[in-house]
Design a protein around this motif. Structure first.
Motif, mmCIF file in Angstrom:
data_model
loop_
_atom_site.group_PDB
_atom_site.id
_atom_site.type_symbol
_atom_site.label_atom_id
_atom_site.label_comp_id
_atom_site.label_asym_id
_atom_site.label_seq_id
_atom_site.Cartn_x
_atom_site.Cartn_y
_atom_site.Cartn_z
ATOM 1 N N PRO A 54 -38.877 -38.303 -14.519
ATOM 2 C CA PRO A 54 -38.707 -38.284 -15.981
ATOM 3 C C PRO A 54 -39.261 -39.543 -16.656
ATOM 4 O O PRO A 54 -39.608 -39.507 -17.833
ATOM 5 N N GLU A 55 -39.367 -40.650 -15.921
ATOM 6 C CA GLU A 55 -39.837 -41.897 -16.517
ATOM 7 C C GLU A 55 -41.364 -41.975 -16.610
ATOM 8 O O GLU A 55 -41.901 -42.838 -17.288
ATOM 9 N N TRP A 56 -42.057 -41.078 -15.941
ATOM 10 C CA TRP A 56 -43.529 -41.082 -15.970
ATOM 11 C C TRP A 56 -44.036 -40.534 -17.293
ATOM 12 O O TRP A 56 -43.395 -39.709 -17.942
ATOM 13 N N THR A 57 -45.238 -40.966 -17.649
ATOM 14 C CA THR A 57 -45.883 -40.429 -18.852
ATOM 15 C C THR A 57 -46.382 -39.016 -18.552
ATOM 16 O O THR A 57 -46.586 -38.663 -17.384
ATOM 17 N N PRO A 58 -46.620 -38.214 -19.584
ATOM 18 C CA PRO A 58 -47.177 -36.872 -19.347
ATOM 19 C C PRO A 58 -48.517 -36.907 -18.605
ATOM 20 O O PRO A 58 -48.803 -36.029 -17.788
ATOM 21 N N GLY A 59 -49.322 -37.936 -18.852
ATOM 22 C CA GLY A 59 -50.601 -38.057 -18.146
ATOM 23 C C GLY A 59 -50.415 -38.288 -16.655
ATOM 24 O O GLY A 59 -51.148 -37.721 -15.835
ATOM 25 N N GLN A 60 -49.438 -39.121 -16.294
ATOM 26 C CA GLN A 60 -49.156 -39.354 -14.875
ATOM 27 C C GLN A 60 -48.649 -38.085 -14.202
ATOM 28 O O GLN A 60 -49.028 -37.786 -13.067
ATOM 29 N N ARG A 61 -47.784 -37.359 -14.892
ATOM 30 C CA ARG A 61 -47.266 -36.116 -14.316
ATOM 31 C C ARG A 61 -48.377 -35.078 -14.165
ATOM 32 O O ARG A 61 -48.424 -34.357 -13.169
ATOM 33 N N GLU A 62 -49.291 -35.021 -15.126
ATOM 34 C CA GLU A 62 -50.399 -34.068 -15.049
ATOM 35 C C GLU A 62 -51.329 -34.419 -13.880
ATOM 36 O O GLU A 62 -51.816 -33.533 -13.179
ATOM 37 N N GLU A 63 -51.562 -35.703 -13.650
ATOM 38 C CA GLU A 63 -52.402 -36.118 -12.519
ATOM 39 C C GLU A 63 -51.739 -35.738 -11.194
ATOM 40 O O GLU A 63 -52.410 -35.278 -10.270
ATOM 41 N N LEU A 64 -50.417 -35.925 -11.093
ATOM 42 C CA LEU A 64 -49.702 -35.513 -9.887
ATOM 43 C C LEU A 64 -49.785 -34.003 -9.701
ATOM 44 O O LEU A 64 -49.982 -33.520 -8.588
ATOM 45 N N PHE A 65 -49.661 -33.256 -10.791
ATOM 46 C CA PHE A 65 -49.776 -31.796 -10.735
ATOM 47 C C PHE A 65 -51.140 -31.390 -10.183
ATOM 48 O O PHE A 65 -51.241 -30.553 -9.290
ATOM 49 N N ARG A 66 -52.208 -31.980 -10.692
ATOM 50 C CA ARG A 66 -53.555 -31.644 -10.222
ATOM 51 C C ARG A 66 -53.747 -32.035 -8.763
ATOM 52 O O ARG A 66 -54.312 -31.279 -7.977
ATOM 53 N N GLU A 67 -53.251 -33.210 -8.395
ATOM 54 C CA GLU A 67 -53.381 -33.658 -7.002
ATOM 55 C C GLU A 67 -52.581 -32.753 -6.067
ATOM 56 O O GLU A 67 -53.011 -32.462 -4.947
ATOM 57 N N HIS A 68 -51.429 -32.316 -6.515
ATOM 58 C CA HIS A 68 -50.605 -31.394 -5.719
ATOM 59 C C HIS A 68 -51.383 -30.123 -5.388
ATOM 60 O O HIS A 68 -51.415 -29.682 -4.238
ATOM 61 N N TYR A 69 -52.029 -29.547 -6.383
ATOM 62 C CA TYR A 69 -52.766 -28.311 -6.148
ATOM 63 C C TYR A 69 -54.004 -28.547 -5.295
ATOM 64 O O TYR A 69 -54.372 -27.692 -4.491
ATOM 65 N N ARG A 70 -54.655 -29.701 -5.441
ATOM 66 C CA ARG A 70 -55.804 -29.998 -4.576
ATOM 67 C C ARG A 70 -55.359 -30.072 -3.110
ATOM 68 O O ARG A 70 -56.018 -29.526 -2.221
ATOM 69 N N GLU A 71 -54.236 -30.733 -2.868
ATOM 70 C CA GLU A 71 -53.727 -30.833 -1.500
ATOM 71 C C GLU A 71 -53.224 -29.481 -0.989
ATOM 72 O O GLU A 71 -53.328 -29.186 0.201
ATOM 73 N N LEU A 72 -52.687 -28.666 -1.872
ATOM 74 C CA LEU A 72 -52.242 -27.324 -1.494
ATOM 75 C C LEU A 72 -53.411 -26.480 -1.002
ATOM 76 O O LEU A 72 -53.291 -25.738 -0.033
ATOM 77 N N GLY A 73 -54.555 -26.608 -1.656
ATOM 78 C CA GLY A 73 -55.749 -25.887 -1.221
ATOM 79 C C GLY A 73 -56.217 -26.327 0.156
ATOM 80 O O GLY A 73 -56.576 -25.501 0.997
ATOM 81 N N VAL A 74 -56.194 -27.633 0.415
ATOM 82 C CA VAL A 74 -56.574 -28.145 1.732
ATOM 83 C C VAL A 74 -55.595 -27.642 2.792
ATOM 84 O O VAL A 74 -56.001 -27.196 3.872
ATOM 85 N N LEU A 75 -54.313 -27.685 2.478
ATOM 86 C CA LEU A 75 -53.299 -27.205 3.413
ATOM 87 C C LEU A 75 -53.501 -25.728 3.741
ATOM 88 O O LEU A 75 -53.398 -25.317 4.900
ATOM 89 N N PHE A 76 -53.807 -24.929 2.728
ATOM 90 C CA PHE A 76 -54.047 -23.511 2.954
ATOM 91 C C PHE A 76 -55.199 -23.301 3.932
ATOM 92 O O PHE A 76 -55.092 -22.507 4.871
ATOM 93 N N LEU A 77 -56.289 -24.022 3.741
ATOM 94 C CA LEU A 77 -57.428 -23.867 4.644
ATOM 95 C C LEU A 77 -57.118 -24.384 6.042
ATOM 96 O O LEU A 77 -57.581 -23.814 7.038
ATOM 97 N N GLU A 78 -56.355 -25.459 6.147
ATOM 98 C CA GLU A 78 -55.980 -25.974 7.466
ATOM 99 C C GLU A 78 -55.125 -24.967 8.220
ATOM 100 O O GLU A 78 -55.303 -24.755 9.419
ATOM 101 N N ILE A 79 -54.192 -24.352 7.531
ATOM 102 C CA ILE A 79 -53.357 -23.336 8.178
ATOM 103 C C ILE A 79 -54.197 -22.133 8.573
ATOM 104 O O ILE A 79 -54.047 -21.572 9.656
ATOM 105 N N LEU A 80 -55.103 -21.742 7.700
ATOM 106 C CA LEU A 80 -55.996 -20.620 8.005
ATOM 107 C C LEU A 80 -56.865 -20.940 9.221
ATOM 108 O O LEU A 80 -57.123 -20.073 10.046
ATOM 109 N N GLY A 81 -57.279 -22.183 9.351
ATOM 110 C CA GLY A 81 -58.108 -22.586 10.465
ATOM 111 C C GLY A 81 -57.387 -22.646 11.793
ATOM 112 O O GLY A 81 -58.028 -22.682 12.855
ATOM 113 N N MET A 82 -56.065 -22.667 11.768
ATOM 114 C CA MET A 82 -55.317 -22.703 13.035
ATOM 115 C C MET A 82 -55.437 -21.366 13.668
ATOM 116 O O MET A 82 -54.982 -20.799 14.401
#
Length: 82
Positions: A54-82
């Motif tokens: 809650p103490e983060w600015t909206p810009g910081q939260r939006e950057e975390l949101f985008r980074e979360h989805y980027r890492e989610l995509g990598v995780l999906f491909l890694e699991i698919l590759g297993m």
């Protein structure tokens, strides 16, 4: 039906194993970015980030949101590759 899906996943995962790591990561991040922009559970993710930071600015939260989805995509491909 299960075996058909399994065969399709295996056929899809084989070329992923042949990709160089930087290209694999870029592909995963792009996939995750698409998921985030498409709105795949984005309302829930944004609400959770706001509750957790809650103490983060909206810009910081939006950057975390985008980074979360980027890492989610990598995780999906890694699991698919297993």
């Amino acid at each position: 039906m299960f075996y058909l899906a399994l065969i399709c996943l295996k056929l899809l995962s084989f070329p992923l194993a042949l990709l160089p790591r930087p290209l694999f990561l870029a592909l995963g991040r792009a996939l995750g970015g698409l998921l985030g922009r498409a709105g795949f559970r984005s309302r829930i993710a944004r609400a959770n980030i706001e509750l957790a930071f809650p103490e983060w600015t909206p810009g910081q939260r939006e950057e975390l949101f985008r980074e979360h989805y980027r890492e989610l995509g990598v995780l999906f491909l890694e699991i698919l590759g297993m």
